[in-house]
Design an enzyme around this catalytic site. Sequence first.
Site, PDB file in Angstrom:
ATOM      1  N   ALA A   1       6.436   0.930   1.184  1.00 41.92           N
ATOM      2  CA  ALA A   1       7.230   0.254   0.153  1.00 41.92           C
ATOM      3  C   ALA A   1       6.556  -0.990  -0.408  1.00 41.92           C
ATOM      4  CB  ALA A   1       8.601  -0.124   0.729  1.00 41.92           C
ATOM      5  N   HIS A   2       5.512  -1.474   0.223  1.00 35.88           N
ATOM      6  CA  HIS A   2       4.880  -2.725  -0.194  1.00 35.88           C
ATOM      7  C   HIS A   2       3.702  -2.446  -1.117  1.00 35.88           C
ATOM      8  CE1 HIS A   2       2.852  -6.601   0.044  1.00 35.88           C
ATOM      9  NE2 HIS A   2       3.972  -7.090   0.543  1.00 35.88           N
TER      10      HIS A   2
END
Length: 166
Positions: free
Chosen positions: A82-83
């Site tokens: 997600a980063h």
Amino acid sequence: MADELVECVPNFSEGRRPEVIAAIRDAVAAVPGVRVLNVDSDVDHNRFVLTYVVPVTHAVASGLAAARAALEHVDLRTHEGAHPRMGALDVFPFVPLGGLPMSRCVALAVELGERIAGELSIPVYLYEEAARRPERANLEYIRKGGFETLREVVTAETAACSGMTL
């Protein structure tokens, strides 16, 4: 001066495979003077942060060990998380401790970047105080588009330099 310590807080694009996290941590910990303080991983972001202190004289060597281990163990072509990330070794902040001036940390960042680029043939972006261009002072600007966009830009620039079109 030789006894001055700097805190290093490299972030890696891996947070799900404990054996990879351990291999990277161990590679850094093997550098003389490194004292690992913390390893914090996040499965959802698929990222981990290694926090350690090291004498300034071994700081660049520890960063190069981190970059080599990340290059060996992390493949961003298959990475999911997600980063937003730009590299297997995503960021490498040097944090001054005690009376160490920020200018010394900037010099360490520049030296580490030059070594990673020269020895490992990996593109390096300097950010915040170490940025070479004003727009790169903001890490969010550099990360915009993430690894996939960086890959496209580097491919296009490489083709332009070689006279090829893709």
